[in-house]
Design a protein around this motif. Structure first.
Motif, PDB file in Angstrom:
ATOM      1  N   ARG A  14      44.317  47.554  33.110  1.00  0.00           N
ATOM      2  CA  ARG A  14      44.422  48.014  34.302  1.00  0.00           C
ATOM      3  C   ARG A  14      42.539  49.181  33.636  1.00  0.00           C
ATOM      4  NH1 ARG A  14      49.193  51.739  33.218  1.00  0.00           N
ATOM      5  NH2 ARG A  14      50.195  50.337  34.040  1.00  0.00           N
ATOM      6  N   SER A  15      41.613  48.841  32.789  1.00  0.00           N
ATOM      7  CA  SER A  15      40.439  48.684  32.218  1.00  0.00           C
ATOM      8  C   SER A  15      39.055  47.231  32.826  1.00  0.00           C
ATOM      9  CB  SER A  15      40.076  49.189  30.768  1.00  0.00           C
ATOM     10  OG  SER A  15      40.172  47.742  30.085  1.00  0.00           O
ATOM     11  N   ALA A  16      38.183  48.143  33.181  1.00  0.00           N
ATOM     12  CA  ALA A  16      36.886  46.563  33.961  1.00  0.00           C
ATOM     13  C   ALA A  16      36.827  46.069  32.857  1.00  0.00           C
ATOM     14  CB  ALA A  16      35.767  47.617  34.110  1.00  0.00           C
ATOM     15  N   LEU A  17      36.473  46.619  31.013  1.00  0.00           N
ATOM     16  CA  LEU A  17      36.091  45.869  30.715  1.00  0.00           C
ATOM     17  C   LEU A  17      37.166  44.775  29.746  1.00  0.00           C
ATOM     18  CD1 LEU A  17      34.267  44.771  27.208  1.00  0.00           C
ATOM     19  CD2 LEU A  17      35.427  46.529  26.571  1.00  0.00           C
ATOM     20  N   GLY A  18      38.482  44.979  29.570  1.00  0.00           N
ATOM     21  CA  GLY A  18      39.546  44.463  29.262  1.00  0.00           C
ATOM     22  C   GLY A  18      39.546  43.207  31.115  1.00  0.00           C
ATOM     23  N   ARG A  19      39.732  43.481  31.941  1.00  0.00           N
ATOM     24  CA  ARG A  19      39.846  42.258  32.543  1.00  0.00           C
ATOM     25  C   ARG A  19      38.537  41.011  32.913  1.00  0.00           C
ATOM     26  NH1 ARG A  19      40.979  46.852  36.210  1.00  0.00           N
ATOM     27  NH2 ARG A  19      38.977  46.824  37.196  1.00  0.00           N
ATOM     28  N   VAL A  20      36.969  41.829  31.800  1.00  0.00           N
ATOM     29  CA  VAL A  20      35.871  41.025  32.196  1.00  0.00           C
ATOM     30  C   VAL A  20      36.868  40.011  30.914  1.00  0.00           C
ATOM     31  CG1 VAL A  20      33.794  40.667  30.955  1.00  0.00           C
ATOM     32  CG2 VAL A  20      34.417  42.103  33.030  1.00  0.00           C
ATOM     33  N   ALA A  21      37.210  40.306  30.298  1.00  0.00           N
ATOM     34  CA  ALA A  21      37.675  39.630  28.409  1.00  0.00           C
ATOM     35  C   ALA A  21      38.771  38.694  28.583  1.00  0.00           C
ATOM     36  CB  ALA A  21      37.950  40.599  27.580  1.00  0.00           C
ATOM     37  N   GLN A  22      39.747  39.017  29.686  1.00  0.00           N
ATOM     38  CA  GLN A  22      41.060  38.461  30.740  1.00  0.00           C
ATOM     39  C   GLN A  22      39.713  37.075  30.797  1.00  0.00           C
ATOM     40  OE1 GLN A  22      44.131  38.361  33.782  1.00  0.00           O
ATOM     41  NE2 GLN A  22      43.569  40.537  32.494  1.00  0.00           N
ATOM     42  N   LYS A  23      39.067  37.261  31.734  1.00  0.00           N
ATOM     43  CA  LYS A  23      38.622  35.944  32.782  1.00  0.00           C
ATOM     44  C   LYS A  23      37.934  35.258  31.327  1.00  0.00           C
ATOM     45  CE  LYS A  23      35.844  34.466  36.484  1.00  0.00           C
ATOM     46  NZ  LYS A  23      35.020  33.448  36.046  1.00  0.00           N
ATOM     47  N   ILE A  24      37.273  35.743  30.742  1.00  0.00           N
ATOM     48  CA  ILE A  24      36.094  35.296  30.011  1.00  0.00           C
ATOM     49  C   ILE A  24      37.129  34.292  28.808  1.00  0.00           C
ATOM     50  CG2 ILE A  24      34.438  35.323  27.733  1.00  0.00           C
ATOM     51  CD1 ILE A  24      33.128  37.569  29.581  1.00  0.00           C
ATOM     52  N   ILE A  25      38.035  34.729  28.260  1.00  0.00           N
ATOM     53  CA  ILE A  25      38.628  33.783  27.442  1.00  0.00           C
ATOM     54  C   ILE A  25      39.858  32.792  28.384  1.00  0.00           C
ATOM     55  CG2 ILE A  25      40.405  33.961  26.151  1.00  0.00           C
ATOM     56  CD1 ILE A  25      39.614  36.922  25.144  1.00  0.00           C
ATOM     57  N   ARG A  26      40.024  33.195  29.257  1.00  0.00           N
ATOM     58  CA  ARG A  26      40.736  32.115  29.805  1.00  0.00           C
ATOM     59  C   ARG A  26      40.102  30.993  30.848  1.00  0.00           C
ATOM     60  NH1 ARG A  26      43.892  35.858  34.208  1.00  0.00           N
ATOM     61  NH2 ARG A  26      42.456  35.018  35.221  1.00  0.00           N
ATOM     62  N   ASP A  27      38.758  31.322  30.810  1.00  0.00           N
ATOM     63  CA  ASP A  27      37.855  30.373  31.681  1.00  0.00           C
ATOM     64  C   ASP A  27      37.180  29.376  30.300  1.00  0.00           C
ATOM     65  OD1 ASP A  27      37.866  31.017  33.988  1.00  0.00           O
ATOM     66  OD2 ASP A  27      36.295  32.455  33.736  1.00  0.00           O
ATOM     67  N   GLU A  28      37.821  29.694  28.852  1.00  0.00           N
ATOM     68  CA  GLU A  28      37.101  29.001  28.006  1.00  0.00           C
ATOM     69  C   GLU A  28      38.962  28.238  27.406  1.00  0.00           C
ATOM     70  OE1 GLU A  28      34.654  26.895  25.312  1.00  0.00           O
ATOM     71  OE2 GLU A  28      34.513  28.603  26.361  1.00  0.00           O
ATOM     72  N   VAL A  29      39.785  28.857  27.291  1.00  0.00           N
ATOM     73  CA  VAL A  29      40.795  28.208  27.337  1.00  0.00           C
ATOM     74  C   VAL A  29      41.064  26.532  27.925  1.00  0.00           C
ATOM     75  CG1 VAL A  29      43.723  28.449  27.031  1.00  0.00           C
ATOM     76  CG2 VAL A  29      42.212  30.615  26.138  1.00  0.00           C
ATOM     77  N   CYS A  30      40.786  27.377  29.682  1.00  0.00           N
ATOM     78  CA  CYS A  30      40.819  25.662  31.186  1.00  0.00           C
ATOM     79  C   CYS A  30      39.816  24.783  30.396  1.00  0.00           C
ATOM     80  CB  CYS A  30      40.460  26.825  32.254  1.00  0.00           C
ATOM     81  SG  CYS A  30      41.554  28.231  32.390  1.00  0.00           S
ATOM     82  N   ARG A  31      38.678  25.846  30.316  1.00  0.00           N
ATOM     83  CA  ARG A  31      37.751  24.947  30.197  1.00  0.00           C
ATOM     84  C   ARG A  31      38.269  23.679  28.510  1.00  0.00           C
ATOM     85  NH1 ARG A  31      33.917  23.000  25.800  1.00  0.00           N
ATOM     86  NH2 ARG A  31      34.631  25.141  24.493  1.00  0.00           N
ATOM     87  N   LEU A  32      38.756  24.207  27.471  1.00  0.00           N
ATOM     88  CA  LEU A  32      39.335  23.612  26.264  1.00  0.00           C
ATOM     89  C   LEU A  32      39.942  22.269  26.913  1.00  0.00           C
ATOM     90  CD1 LEU A  32      39.354  25.916  23.296  1.00  0.00           C
ATOM     91  CD2 LEU A  32      37.492  24.238  24.100  1.00  0.00           C
ATOM     92  N   TRP A  33      41.426  23.004  27.204  1.00  0.00           N
ATOM     93  CA  TRP A  33      42.019  22.099  27.599  1.00  0.00           C
ATOM     94  C   TRP A  33      42.709  22.039  29.703  1.00  0.00           C
ATOM     95  CZ3 TRP A  33      46.655  26.202  25.113  1.00  0.00           C
ATOM     96  CH2 TRP A  33      46.801  24.972  23.782  1.00  0.00           C
TER      97      TRP A  33
END
Length: 260
Positions: A14-33
């Motif tokens: 629900r927060s803009a900062l949280g959605r940005v953090a979610q995308k950044i970390i998820r992209d890094e997880v997908c890069r590693l795996w």
């Protein structure tokens, strides 16, 4: 201390900062795996649900484990629920069935981190991979109360890797993410992708979170005397052609010996 599931949900969804953090970390997880999880069992512990969505399409099973002190939420929205409330150090998962495990907001807030790591080790199969995501003690996000990463115990890369090795994990690689400041200001939110690229290429910049990938290594069992027993030949045929003293003695006793 554990964060509340509703507060975590409000931050990431629900927060803009949280959605940005979610995308950044998820992209890094997908890069590693980057490989496919087709046919695999993927677990998440803590509040890892925002990072599990890419695995829903191909994985055989996806389970989001949420500790009781934190609380649980139904997930994913609009699909059959795969979220489970569990005890922190007693997961309702059979031993050795997981192929991948993601832990987010689980280790740094745990009141019993050593036992929690033992439980993570237990559910992984031999060679299974785990990704531990924790606040970076040198980053800005661990110093701010505006995000969930400002709570619990932050780690350095060396501290986390040392703790994982003590519990039987082999370190594969590590990474970092969230180089932008933890602020809701529009300028920093819009320039977030640029800061991630700059931070990834600048070793001195400290990311807000650390990602350490580890694998489960099962040590060979060594039984005392086993190598020596294997080296000795089988004794089944030993003495097959040798004379039997007992039988010879018996013949003499029955009169089969020389005449008096």
């Amino acid at each position: 201390m554990h964060l509340d599931a509703q507060d975590l949900r409000a931050f990431y969804y629900r927060s803009a900062l949280g959605r940005v953090a979610q995308k950044i970390i998820r992209d890094e997880v997908c890069r590693l795996w980057s490989g496919s999880a087709k046919g695999q069992t993927v677990l998440g512990y803590g509040f890892a649900a925002p990072l599990l969505r890419p695995f829903l399409a191909d994985a055989r099973r996806v389970i989001a484990l949420m500790p009781a002190p934190q609380g649980v939420m139904a997930w994913p929205a609009g699909m059959p629920n795969v979220s489970v409330l569990c005890e922190e150090v007693l997961w309702p998962i059979d031993t050795g069935v997981a192929d991948k495990l993601i832990m987010l907001h689980g280790l740094e807030t745990s009141t019993n981190a050593p036992t929690l790591l033992d439980e993570a080790y237990r559910v992984l199969g031999p060679g299974g991979r785990a990704l531990f995501i924790v606040p970076n003690r040198a980053g800005l996000w661990s110093r701010s109360d505006n995000t969930p990463f400002g709570y619990g115990r932050p780690y350095s890369t060396g501290q986390l890797e040392h703790q994982l090795r003590d519990h039987g994990f082999a370190i594969e690689r590590h990474s970092a993410a969230l180089y932008q400041p933890p602020t809701h200001r529009r300028f920093w939110l819009k320039t977030g992708p640029m800061w991630e690229k700059v931070g990834a290429g600048a070793p001195r910049m400290a990311g807000g979170v650390l990602l350490v990938e580890a694998s489960k290594q099962v040590k060979a069992q060594h039984r005392p005397g086993l190598p020596e027993a294997v080296k000795r030949p089988l004794s089944v045929l030993e003495g097959l052609g040798a004379p039997e003293p007992g039988r010879q003695a018996g013949r003499t006793a029955k009169g089969f010996g020389p005449c008096p």
